[in-house]
Design an enzyme around this catalytic site. Sequence first.
Site, short mmCIF file in Angstrom:
data_model
loop_
_atom_site.label_atom_id
_atom_site.label_comp_id
_atom_site.label_asym_id
_atom_site.label_seq_id
_atom_site.Cartn_x
_atom_site.Cartn_y
_atom_site.Cartn_z
N LYS A 268 39.78 48.85 30.54
CA LYS A 268 40.15 47.66 31.33
C LYS A 268 39.40 46.42 30.87
O LYS A 268 38.18 46.39 30.89
CB LYS A 268 39.86 47.94 32.81
CG LYS A 268 39.99 46.72 33.74
CD LYS A 268 39.72 47.08 35.20
CE LYS A 268 39.65 45.85 36.09
NZ LYS A 268 39.39 46.19 37.52
N LYS A 280 38.62 37.39 46.43
CA LYS A 280 37.43 38.12 46.87
C LYS A 280 36.51 37.18 47.65
O LYS A 280 36.53 35.97 47.44
CB LYS A 280 36.65 38.64 45.64
CG LYS A 280 37.30 39.78 44.90
CD LYS A 280 36.42 40.19 43.71
CE LYS A 280 37.04 41.34 42.93
NZ LYS A 280 37.14 42.59 43.70
N ARG A 354 44.63 48.35 37.58
CA ARG A 354 45.68 49.37 37.38
C ARG A 354 46.96 48.74 36.86
O ARG A 354 47.74 49.39 36.17
CB ARG A 354 45.90 50.13 38.70
CG ARG A 354 46.31 49.26 39.85
CD ARG A 354 46.10 49.93 41.21
NE ARG A 354 44.68 49.99 41.59
CZ ARG A 354 44.23 50.50 42.73
NH1 ARG A 354 45.08 51.02 43.62
NH2 ARG A 354 42.95 50.51 43.00
#
Length: 503
Positions: A268, A280, A354
């Site tokens: 990643k 966030k 992902r």
Amino acid sequence: MPPTITATDRPLEKTPADAVVVGVGKGPSGPLPTPGAEAVDRLLGGRLMSALADLGARGNPDEVTRLSSLGQGPFPVVAAVGLGAPEATGGYSAEAVRRAAGAASRALSGRGSVVTLLAAVGGAPDAERLHAVGEGALLGAYEFTAYKSDLPADRPAPPREVTVVVPDAGAAKAPLVRVRAVADAVALVRDLVNTPPNDLFPAELAARGAEAGKAAGLSVEVLDEDDLVAGGYGGVLAVGSGSVRGPRLLRLTYSGKKARKKVALVGKGITFDSGGLSIKPAQNMHHMTSDMAGAAAVIATVCLVSRLGLPVEVTATVPMAENLPSGTAYRPADVVTFRNGKKAEITNTDAEGRVVLADAIARAAEDSPDVLLETSTLTGAQLVALGSRTAGVMGSDDLRDAVVAASRRSGEPMWPMPLPEELRRGIDSPIADFVNANADRMGGMLVGAHFLAEFVPAGLPWAHIDIAGPSYNTGAPWGYTPKGGTGVPVRTLLATIEDLLTG
Ligand code: BES
Ligand code: MN
Ligand code: ZN
């Protein structure tokens, strides 16, 4: 500059240095002598252990006690480093030795040359022992100074020369060549992780990866945004769409002679993870400079495998993007179509890893590898489940267990994790093939792995190593692990590949 490392079989009294390192164990009532410390003890007239006890040494890990040689040897300082309690057999694990060597290097800043007696801790040193001493000493001497403006030339810098005392210097040559290569690979990962995101954006990470790959003799391919559109990489493009600094996909291939296996690596490469529109909290957002640690690790691993000349074919497939909120950012509610045609409804733009990995895994699988090893700072749930130092390993049972077994040798703590069937429902979508983020937080690390599993073809052995915590040390340095980028899991990826070739 990283220190040099060499071996010597000359007697200690003929090996001058700025400091000599000995190991001490932790006994029930004070520090225990180790075989390697005998030579120093003799030079000090048999008073080493009593001097250490007087100074309060206990033999605990990360404890370094320094004393003056008082001119009794060609070194001014003796540094006694704790190994912890001996194992049931009376010896010490390779990892205890590795950590001790690292702690000694950190404590000996300002000492240019260091002689270490740690190889003798377990009796005659085998290759594994030498790897541990050498890796610990070099990894503990790491520093990242690229952004320090006025570094005084006479500052206490880490040791520049490490000499390992062994019974046979000739036999130590090959193990130390491997140590050098491993330490350089770990330093590359740490440097990349520690480089701030304003300087390390996707195109720059791709360029640095390509540069390292070329230097290692690999074949290099960089896909830019146009290439990603043409190739149908909808996940990488979606995550990258919020930043003016567009996404990339890097591919590095090493084709070893007489290759016995074909290994796909995926890592990643989010150069900064703000969360995107699902932003966030500010508190720890700056830690997300490390969200490309998996990318750095697989880049360094394929270069390392080439440097060691292993009989294997390895391709690293590395998706890179910056996850930012903006008027062009991907949205919660978007549906993204991946390289293999599968579709995900985005329910949280902060589950971006992902989304880029889906494309990369699909691409890597097109080469029909024998195994696929993927690593990522995928979930905060990894930290909740296993803490900051132990990575979670998921995937097909045998390869997952092989990675965990390799991690025992490398000294990078990892633990096997299940993929409970009922958790797959957490990513069911009413409109697409799946959502990217589960609505509840239960088993978040495992749900992330379930998502990745959707992109692994049936029958392909695969493992996913979640390194959210272990790849980045936000606490104090310990053993051979500095603050910031740690280099995890390069040494385990190498050990896993080596095991695939021999096992
Ligand atoms: N990069 C983070 C995971 C992370 C968290 C790494 C803390 C290192 C330290 C990842 O992209 C992320 O944000 N994951 C989300 C997933 C959730 C939205 C399903 C998380 O863990 O909260
Ligand atoms: Mn995220
Ligand atoms: Zn992330």
